[in-house]
Design an enzyme around this catalytic site. Structure first.
Site, PDB file in Angstrom:
ATOM      1  N   ASP A 178       0.855  -1.198   0.000  1.00 20.54           N
ATOM      2  CA  ASP A 178       0.000   0.000   0.000  1.00 20.54           C
ATOM      3  C   ASP A 178       0.887   1.242   0.000  1.00 20.54           C
ATOM      4  OD1 ASP A 178      -1.880   1.958   0.451  1.00 20.54           O
ATOM      5  OD2 ASP A 178      -2.075   1.514   2.599  1.00 20.54           O
ATOM      6  N   ASN A 238      -0.327   4.530  -0.155  1.00 19.65           N
ATOM      7  CA  ASN A 238      -0.929   5.792   0.301  1.00 19.65           C
ATOM      8  C   ASN A 238      -1.631   5.706   1.654  1.00 19.65           C
ATOM      9  OD1 ASN A 238      -3.103   4.302  -0.389  1.00 19.65           O
ATOM     10  ND2 ASN A 238      -3.947   5.720  -1.904  1.00 19.65           N
ATOM     11  N   ASP A 247      -4.061   3.898   2.821  1.00 21.13           N
ATOM     12  CA  ASP A 247      -5.496   3.611   2.996  1.00 21.13           C
ATOM     13  C   ASP A 247      -5.745   2.154   3.390  1.00 21.13           C
ATOM     14  OD1 ASP A 247      -5.068   2.248   0.656  1.00 21.13           O
ATOM     15  OD2 ASP A 247      -6.599   3.295  -0.518  1.00 21.13           O
ATOM     16  N   ASP A 277      -1.853  -1.254  -3.696  1.00 23.05           N
ATOM     17  CA  ASP A 277      -2.171  -0.484  -4.901  1.00 23.05           C
ATOM     18  C   ASP A 277      -1.051  -0.593  -5.932  1.00 23.05           C
ATOM     19  OD1 ASP A 277      -0.213   1.278  -3.883  1.00 23.05           O
ATOM     20  OD2 ASP A 277      -1.735   2.358  -2.728  1.00 23.05           O
ATOM     21  N   ASP A 323      -4.981 -10.412 -15.749  1.00 20.62           N
ATOM     22  CA  ASP A 323      -6.006 -11.414 -15.476  1.00 20.62           C
ATOM     23  C   ASP A 323      -7.198 -11.094 -16.367  1.00 20.62           C
ATOM     24  OD1 ASP A 323      -7.423 -13.458 -14.106  1.00 20.62           O
ATOM     25  OD2 ASP A 323      -6.345 -12.979 -12.269  1.00 20.62           O
ATOM     26  N   ASP A 363      -9.222 -16.384 -16.394  1.00 20.60           N
ATOM     27  CA  ASP A 363     -10.017 -16.882 -15.273  1.00 20.60           C
ATOM     28  C   ASP A 363     -11.064 -17.900 -15.748  1.00 20.60           C
ATOM     29  OD1 ASP A 363     -10.622 -16.247 -12.359  1.00 20.60           O
ATOM     30  OD2 ASP A 363     -12.614 -15.930 -13.226  1.00 20.60           O
ATOM     31  N   GLU A 397      -6.993 -20.803 -16.646  1.00 22.46           N
ATOM     32  CA  GLU A 397      -7.433 -21.514 -15.436  1.00 22.46           C
ATOM     33  C   GLU A 397      -8.503 -22.525 -15.858  1.00 22.46           C
ATOM     34  OE1 GLU A 397      -9.044 -20.606 -10.928  1.00 22.46           O
ATOM     35  OE2 GLU A 397     -10.000 -19.616 -12.620  1.00 22.46           O
ATOM     36  N   HIS A 428      -3.988 -17.203  -4.900  1.00 22.55           N
ATOM     37  CA  HIS A 428      -4.862 -16.426  -4.022  1.00 22.55           C
ATOM     38  C   HIS A 428      -6.134 -17.182  -3.619  1.00 22.55           C
ATOM     39  CE1 HIS A 428      -6.545 -16.096  -7.963  1.00 22.55           C
ATOM     40  NE2 HIS A 428      -7.645 -15.564  -7.466  1.00 22.55           N
ATOM     41  N   ASP A 429      -6.358 -18.362  -4.193  1.00 17.51           N
ATOM     42  CA  ASP A 429      -7.540 -19.157  -3.846  1.00 17.51           C
ATOM     43  C   ASP A 429      -7.193 -20.346  -2.950  1.00 17.51           C
ATOM     44  OD1 ASP A 429      -9.195 -17.610  -5.498  1.00 17.51           O
ATOM     45  OD2 ASP A 429      -8.789 -18.874  -7.243  1.00 17.51           O
TER      46      ASP A 429
HETATM   47  C1  NOJ Z   1     -11.175 -18.025 -10.122  1.00 18.78           C
HETATM   48  C2  NOJ Z   1     -10.448 -16.968  -9.366  1.00 18.78           C
HETATM   49  O1  NOJ Z   1      -9.116 -17.376  -9.177  1.00 18.78           O
HETATM   50  C3  NOJ Z   1     -11.202 -16.751  -8.072  1.00 18.78           C
HETATM   51  O2  NOJ Z   1     -10.510 -15.934  -7.173  1.00 18.78           O
HETATM   52  C4  NOJ Z   1     -12.549 -16.174  -8.409  1.00 18.78           C
HETATM   53  O3  NOJ Z   1     -13.331 -16.086  -7.240  1.00 18.78           O
HETATM   54  C5  NOJ Z   1     -13.292 -17.028  -9.438  1.00 18.78           C
HETATM   55  N1  NOJ Z   1     -12.454 -17.512 -10.492  1.00 18.78           N
HETATM   56  C6  NOJ Z   1     -14.406 -16.233 -10.062  1.00 18.78           C
HETATM   57  O4  NOJ Z   1     -13.883 -15.261 -10.928  1.00 18.78           O
END
Ligand code: NOJ
Length: 571
Positions: free
Chosen positions: A23, A25, A27, A31, A100, A201, A267, A341-342
């Site tokens: 980050d 700034n 907040d 960013d 993405d 995605d 993906e 991130h999932d």
């Molecule tokens: C896969 C993404 O990696 C995930 O974070 C997202 O929630 C779903 N697709 C829906 O876009």
């Protein structure tokens, strides 16, 4: 092939989740200027590709995976000028930026959907997937990924619209050629700016299983098979690799990808090896690689959801990864990953987040980077960042986690403590806690209040400490990335799994011409004797890399210490 450059085969990629990276700034939200300020960290590691999770304008129902405007930057993240400066900074450092591309769905706040939902004869209506109620209810029994039905009723038109994720993420109708053209146009927009490619995605969900293709937009949709109590049933497998998927992808390749030197990774939930071969075939496919999920399912109960935990049985992991290694060798290309991130943090999930955190994180890196494919490092993985175990659901932000808790505890009356155990093991916020830059307050991520709490181990686990310590996980990753450039066998060699049934040892060879690498990894907290008769003779072999001092290897030629990894070059 869409990409004329073969660099990506010997490159290593790094994923940035912008909300949690840095980050600038105060907040509390990461960013774009924050990313620009930390590009040296990536360069020091040897990164050549960045996959940037979405930075487009979004109401953030799913942290940017719900896009309101594909051509503008999310205000919280900065401006287009900030984006251009970040891109320039990456290009100066020889880093290619992979955006993405989230085009299975938009946000319900996207102008197309706002129009589409207003009336049945609006020109944008057919940009999305609509069906009349069937016997007064949802047209199929499909369950959305974030719980509830995949259909939501729209008063203005008296129809349901389809959304495989949240109801604020309506699925686009790829049968409509205008939708496809819109997507190709926005891809050209970003590629002309100089981005280096796309991570796509849930791209294999864009073609739905219409029962007749003659009039796909009206045709009925099949119900998903019943595998659980109640009306709603998991439906992901119904919508992946649908009848027109490959023809859409080949059209995208012709219309867009073939015109640029770009890198692509799709993906692909539920993808089989045969499907991945079709997608990544260098001649007839459309993308360079896919993210497949088979090895992400080894610690959940077969046929159940990811929240139904099962202890890891190492042979399952080895079998899966080695099937993909041999399945795509010479046929396509693998992406390699432990985390994104999932997913939960790799070291907490597959390694030891306790006393062997550093050693096991290095082992995981070694085991993955020695395989064939393009490795993807998720931010913080190079520091050995770990899962969080927050006691209260209110401390979590992720829509998937919160919805699941609600359904499990409130509707299904499951014990909250058990549900929290699943969240601790698998919740997506594990990977989304702020990047730990230093031992300064809030881990140096922000000078304000972070949007999601910082992990309390940041004074010990952080980038400043890691860069200063020659024996850190960071420097181990750096060495692995450098080795990939020197050893063509890491890129092109074939793969053979050894000791497939061994409960703790993950052993394999990579072979190219006369060069053979032997990779030995001990996935356990105990030392392991090596079954020498079942391994190639490495008594004369040269040490390439390991996570304990190479000088000490001869002291224990036939055992591996807890979480020890070694790579030999066989003479
Ligand atoms: C896969 C993404 O990696 C995930 O974070 C997202 O929630 C779903 N697709 C829906 O876009």
């Amino acid at each position: 092939m869409p990409s004329t450059s073969s660099d990506w085969r010997s490159s290593v990629a790094y994923q940035i989740y912008p909300r949690s990276f840095a980050d600038s700034n105060g907040d509390g939200i990461g960013d774009i200027p924050g990313i620009t300020a930390h590009l040296d960290h990536l360069q020091a590691l040897g990164i050549e590709i960045v996959w940037l999770s979405p930075v487009y304008d979004s109401p953030n129902d799913d942290n940017g995976y719900d896009i309101r405007d594909y051509r503008s930057i999310m205000k919280e993240f900065g401006t287009m000028a900030d984006f251009d400066a970040m891109l320039a900074g990456m290009r100066q450092r020889g880093i290619r930026l992979m955006m993405d591309l989230v085009v299975n769905h938009t946000s319900d706040e996207h102008a197309w959907f706002q129009q589409a939902r207003s009336s049945r004869d609006n020109p944008y209506h057919d940009y999305y997937i609509w069906r009349d109620p069937v016997e007064g209810r949802e047209p199929t029994n499909w369950e959305a990924a974030f719980n509830g039905s995949a259909w939501t009723f729209n008063e203005a038109t008296g129809e349901y619209y389809l959304h495989m994720f949240s109801k604020k993420q309506p699925d686009l109708n790829w049968e409509n050629p205008k939708v496809r053209q819109e997507v190709y146009d926005l891809m050209h927009f970003w590629l002309k700016k100089g981005v280096g490619g796309f991570r796509m995605d849930v791209i294999n969900m864009i073609s739905k299983p219409w029962q007749t293709t003659a009039n796909a937009t009206q045709a009925s949709l099949p119900d998903a098979p019943k595998v659980q109590e109640g009306f709603l049933q998991p439906a992901f497998e119904m919508v992946t690799h649908g009848p027109r998927f490959m023809s859409f992808m080949r059209e995208m390749r012709r219309e867009v990808l073939d015109h640029y030197d770009c890198i692509t990774v799709g993906e692909a939930p539920c993808a089989t090896i045969a499907q991945a071969q079709e997608i990544t075939d260098p001649q007839t496919g459309a993308l360079n690689m896919v993210f497949q999920f088979e090895h992400m399912e080894v610690d959940s109960q077969p046929g159940k959801s990811k929240w139904d935990l099962k202890p890891l049985h190492l042979p399952d992991l080895k079998t899966s990864l080695s099937r993909w290694q041999t399945g795509l060798h010479g046929q396509g290309w693998n992406s390699l990953y432990w985390c994104n991130h999932d997913q939960p943090r790799a070291v907490s999930r597959f390694g030891d987040e306790g006393p062997y955190r550093v050693r096991s994180a290095k082992l995981l890196a070694t085991c993955l980077h020695m395989m064939q494919g393009t490795p993807f490092i998720y931010q913080g993985e190079e520091l050995g960042m770990t899962n969080v175990k927050w006691p209260h659901i209110d401390q979590y932000q992720d829509i998937e986690t919160r919805n699941m808790f609600q359904v499990a505890v409130v509707q299904k009356k499951q014990h909250p403590e058990r549900v929290m155990q699943s969240i601790h093991a698998k919740g997506r916020d594990n990977a989304r806690t702020p990047m730990q830059w230093s031992s300064a307050p809030q881990a140096g991520f922000t000078t304000g209040q972070p949007w999601l709490a910082v992990h309390d181990n940041y004074t010990e686990v952080n980038a400043a400490q890691a860069r200063d310590d020659d024996h850190s996980i960071f420097h181990h990753y750096r060495q692995l990335i450098a080795l990939r450039k020197k050893w063509p066998v890491m890129v092109s060699g074939n793969f053979e799994l050894l000791l497939p049934k061994h409960a703790s040892l993950f052993a394999y060879t990579r072979r190219l011409g006369d060069v053979c690498l032997l990779v030995l990894c001990n996935f356990s907290n105990q030392f392991q004797g090596l079954p020498l008769k079942q391994l190639p003779d490495f008594s004369q072999a040269q040490a390439l890399i390991g996570n304990l001092p190479v000088e000490e290897w001869p002291l224990a030629p036939d055992t591996l210490a807890a979480w020890e990894a070694r790579v030999y070059v066989l003479a």
